[in-house]
Design an enzyme around this catalytic site. Structure first.
Site, PDB file in Angstrom:
ATOM      1  N   LYS A 143     -28.816 122.250 -70.333  1.00  0.00           N
ATOM      2  CA  LYS A 143     -28.651 120.839 -70.677  1.00  0.00           C
ATOM      3  C   LYS A 143     -28.808 120.561 -72.159  1.00  0.00           C
ATOM      4  CE  LYS A 143     -30.393 119.082 -66.329  1.00  0.00           C
ATOM      5  NZ  LYS A 143     -31.530 118.444 -65.682  1.00  0.00           N
ATOM      6  N   GLY A 153     -36.697 132.834 -73.893  1.00  0.00           N
ATOM      7  CA  GLY A 153     -36.125 132.271 -72.675  1.00  0.00           C
ATOM      8  C   GLY A 153     -35.041 133.122 -72.062  1.00  0.00           C
ATOM      9  N   ARG A 206     -44.120 141.618 -72.563  1.00  0.00           N
ATOM     10  CA  ARG A 206     -45.254 140.971 -73.232  1.00  0.00           C
ATOM     11  C   ARG A 206     -46.485 141.888 -73.306  1.00  0.00           C
ATOM     12  NH1 ARG A 206     -45.041 134.677 -71.124  1.00  0.00           N
ATOM     13  NH2 ARG A 206     -43.760 133.936 -72.859  1.00  0.00           N
ATOM     14  N   GLY A 224     -40.909 128.580 -74.661  1.00  0.00           N
ATOM     15  CA  GLY A 224     -41.279 127.249 -75.141  1.00  0.00           C
ATOM     16  C   GLY A 224     -41.746 127.273 -76.586  1.00  0.00           C
TER      17      GLY A 224
HETATM   18  N1  LIG Z   1     -21.986 126.028 -67.445  1.00  0.00           N
HETATM   19  C1  LIG Z   1     -23.186 125.984 -66.895  1.00  0.00           C
HETATM   20  N2  LIG Z   1     -23.437 125.165 -65.836  1.00  0.00           N
HETATM   21  C2  LIG Z   1     -24.655 125.142 -65.288  1.00  0.00           C
HETATM   22  N3  LIG Z   1     -25.701 125.889 -65.686  1.00  0.00           N
HETATM   23  C3  LIG Z   1     -25.494 126.698 -66.737  1.00  0.00           C
HETATM   24  C4  LIG Z   1     -24.245 126.787 -67.387  1.00  0.00           C
HETATM   25  N4  LIG Z   1     -24.364 127.675 -68.388  1.00  0.00           N
HETATM   26  C5  LIG Z   1     -25.614 128.135 -68.360  1.00  0.00           C
HETATM   27  N5  LIG Z   1     -26.312 127.567 -67.369  1.00  0.00           N
HETATM   28  C6  LIG Z   1     -27.701 127.857 -66.966  1.00  0.00           C
HETATM   29  O1  LIG Z   1     -28.604 127.537 -67.985  1.00  0.00           O
HETATM   30  C7  LIG Z   1     -29.811 128.194 -67.674  1.00  0.00           C
HETATM   31  C8  LIG Z   1     -30.620 128.424 -68.912  1.00  0.00           C
HETATM   32  O2  LIG Z   1     -30.817 127.180 -69.518  1.00  0.00           O
HETATM   33  P1  LIG Z   1     -32.102 126.863 -70.388  1.00  0.00           P
HETATM   34  O3  LIG Z   1     -31.828 125.590 -71.086  1.00  0.00           O
HETATM   35  O4  LIG Z   1     -33.312 126.995 -69.528  1.00  0.00           O
HETATM   36  O5  LIG Z   1     -31.967 128.079 -71.418  1.00  0.00           O
HETATM   37  P2  LIG Z   1     -33.008 128.875 -72.284  1.00  0.00           P
HETATM   38  O6  LIG Z   1     -33.372 128.049 -73.450  1.00  0.00           O
HETATM   39  O7  LIG Z   1     -32.446 130.213 -72.571  1.00  0.00           O
HETATM   40  O8  LIG Z   1     -34.267 129.111 -71.383  1.00  0.00           O
HETATM   41  P3  LIG Z   1     -35.762 128.584 -71.576  1.00  0.00           P
HETATM   42  O9  LIG Z   1     -35.677 127.080 -71.449  1.00  0.00           O
HETATM   43  O10 LIG Z   1     -36.426 129.272 -70.422  1.00  0.00           O
HETATM   44  O11 LIG Z   1     -36.242 129.026 -72.913  1.00  0.00           O
HETATM   45  C9  LIG Z   1     -29.423 129.489 -66.981  1.00  0.00           C
HETATM   46  O12 LIG Z   1     -30.137 129.575 -65.766  1.00  0.00           O
HETATM   47  C10 LIG Z   1     -27.928 129.334 -66.754  1.00  0.00           C
HETATM   48  O13 LIG Z   1     -27.520 129.692 -65.443  1.00  0.00           O
HETATM   49  O1  LIG Z   2     -44.447 131.830 -70.392  1.00  0.00           O
HETATM   50  C1  LIG Z   2     -44.713 131.026 -71.299  1.00  0.00           C
HETATM   51  O2  LIG Z   2     -43.842 130.300 -71.838  1.00  0.00           O
HETATM   52  C2  LIG Z   2     -46.117 131.020 -71.840  1.00  0.00           C
HETATM   53  O3  LIG Z   2     -46.885 132.039 -71.300  1.00  0.00           O
HETATM   54  C3  LIG Z   2     -46.758 129.670 -71.664  1.00  0.00           C
HETATM   55  O4  LIG Z   2     -46.923 129.390 -70.312  1.00  0.00           O
HETATM   56  P1  LIG Z   2     -47.043 127.867 -69.845  1.00  0.00           P
HETATM   57  O5  LIG Z   2     -45.668 127.250 -70.023  1.00  0.00           O
HETATM   58  O6  LIG Z   2     -47.480 127.927 -68.400  1.00  0.00           O
HETATM   59  O7  LIG Z   2     -48.054 127.187 -70.722  1.00  0.00           O
END
Ligand SMILES: Nc1ncnc2c1ncn2[C@@H]1O[C@H](COP(=O)(O)OP(=O)(O)OP(=O)(O)O)[C@@H](O)[C@H]1O
Ligand SMILES: O=C(O)[C@H](O)COP(=O)(O)O
Length: 401
Positions: free
Chosen positions: A202, A358, A41, A381
């Site tokens: 999820k 993410g 970042r 997010g």
């Molecule tokens: N089969 C599974 N069972 C349990 N957890 C899982 C499985 N597959 C993936 N994960 C977990 O899902 C997590 C990521 O899920 P999340 O929904 O947060 O994804 P993301 O969208 O990439 O992340 P963010 O929400 O930070 O943007 C990882 O930590 C991973 O270990």
């Molecule tokens: O890491 C992030 O997703 C952004 O910096 C926003 O942070 P926040 O979820 O604490 O608002």
């Protein structure tokens, strides 16, 4: 997509000698010794700052770090100064606050081509409350506003939204523009066939994204923990795998919606199961229809990797959000790594590949393929909200183009 289409850009602004309030997202991970463990970042913020400096502006940088409750030294932005200075090739000056007399004095003393980093704006509760008086105080420091904090654009805070009401012009920085170009532009007007790969833990956290993407894609590939809710909804046994019992009907309706829209929906046909949720768990590959009692699915299997790859081969645009498995454990990282490699390969053949923030970004970086993708979002997010078709307050507040 329901987001703002075009915002005013930096290139139209008169910058010479101007004090520019630049909201950046320097919310980077730090270890216990305050070392930056991922500077993506900070690097992403550099082009806008450099452009401002080369046009004779005086740059006032503002960011949050973490989620402090009041002034919390561990969330100070001070540890970022050396890396930021190194990347910019000049000494960044750091203020101990983000508003007040001392800051005003430092701004007054800031030369053309100088950079002042304000202290964590979330040390004030007024920031997250989007308090107008606080926003006015931030605005009073500068002549114009640049928002380059894409990662925080989904927050209607004083430094991301409120300040734009009191500082004109209010324009997007280059990072913000690039994120919008890819996440709004490429997704609303994609080269087809257009595929989305959605994973993560999820289904409940991805409902909005899946529903919104179902309106646009030709192919939807699902992986990660959410697939077991889909399996169970189809009457399959899922052992101890992650399941959201209250989302079974939703899973069925998403499958039906895909059918009705003519979207080809791919679920893994085989999975890697484990006897416990641990890096050293016993594991084996089984058909999706034969998950044994007491075992949990933690990754997609080799047949799925192959069939997902083949389906992706004929696409022109791919957006990916969420890992295919528990990639943090080496034993269950193969599916996620294979998808990262497939996208890198397809990028090389001219396919537009977008990684939507993410954990999938962390996964792509882990296998060293970040620079091969067309675009890697700096917002978790924020990118999710954009993909859901939501408007981002930090973008809406900016001047129209
Ligand atoms: N089969 C599974 N069972 C349990 N957890 C899982 C499985 N597959 C993936 N994960 C977990 O899902 C997590 C990521 O899920 P999340 O929904 O947060 O994804 P993301 O969208 O990439 O992340 P963010 O929400 O930070 O943007 C990882 O930590 C991973 O270990
Ligand atoms: O890491 C992030 O997703 C952004 O910096 C926003 O942070 P926040 O979820 O604490 O608002």
């Amino acid at each position: 997509m329901a987001t703002k289409k075009s915002v005013g850009t930096l290139k139209e602004a008169d910058l010479k000698g101007k004090r520019v309030f630049v909201r950046v997202d320097l919310n980077v991970p730090l270890d216990d010794n305050f070392n930056i463990t991922d500077d993506t970042r900070i690097r992403a913020a550099v082009p806008t700052i450099q452009y401002l400096l080369s046009h004779g502006a005086r740059v006032i940088l503002s960011s949050h770090l973490g989620r402090p409750k009041g002034v919390t030294p561990k969330y100070s932005l001070k540890p970022l100064v050396p890396r930021l200075s190194e990347l910019l090739g000049l000494q960044v000056v750091m203020a101990n606050d983000c508003i007040g007399e001392e800051v005003e004095k430092m701004v007054a003393e800031l030369p053309e081509g100088g950079v002042l980093l304000l202290e964590n704006v979330r040390f004030y509760k007024e920031e997250e409350k989007n308090d107008p008086e606080f926003a006015k105080k931030l605005a009073s420091l500068a002549d114009l506003y640049v928002n380059d904090a894409f990662g925080t654009a989904h927050r209607a805070h004083a430094s991301t939204e409120g300040v734009a009401k009191y500082l004109k012009p209010s324009v997007a920085g280059f990072l913000m523009q690039k994120e919008l170009d890819y996440l709004v532009g490429a997704v609303s007007n994609p080269k087809r066939p257009f595929a989305a790969i959605v994973g993560g833990s999820k289904v409940s956290s991805k409902i909005g994204v899946i529903e919104s993407l179902l309106e646009k894609v030709n192919l939807l590939v699902l992986g990660g923990g959410m697939i077991f809710t889909f399996y169970k909804a189809q009457g399959l046994a899922v052992g101890k795998s992650l399941v959201e019992e209250d989302k079974l009907d939703l899973a069925t309706s998403l499958i039906e919606k895909a059918k009705a829209k003519g979207v080809s929906l791919l679920l893994p046909t085989d999975v890697v199961v484990a006897d416990k949720f641990a890096a050293d768990a016993d594991s084996k590959v089984v058909a999706a229809s034969s998950i044994p009692d007491g075992w949990m699915g933690l990754d997609i299997g080799p047949d799925s990797i192959k069939s997902f790859g083949e389906a992706l081969d004929s696409t022109q645009t791919i957006i990916w959000n969420g890992p295919m498995g528990v990639f943090e454990f080496e034993k269950f990282a193969a599916g996620t790594e294979a998808i990262a490699k497939k996208l890198a390969e397809l990028s090389g053949k001219g396919v537009t590949t977008i990684i939507g923030g993410g954990d999938s970004v962390a996964a792509v970086e882990k296998v060293g393929l970040a620079d091969k993708m067309s675009h890697i979002s700096t917002g978790g997010g924020a990118s999710l909200e954009l993909l859901e078709g939501k408007t981002l307050p930090g973008v809406l507040a900016l001047d129209d183009a």
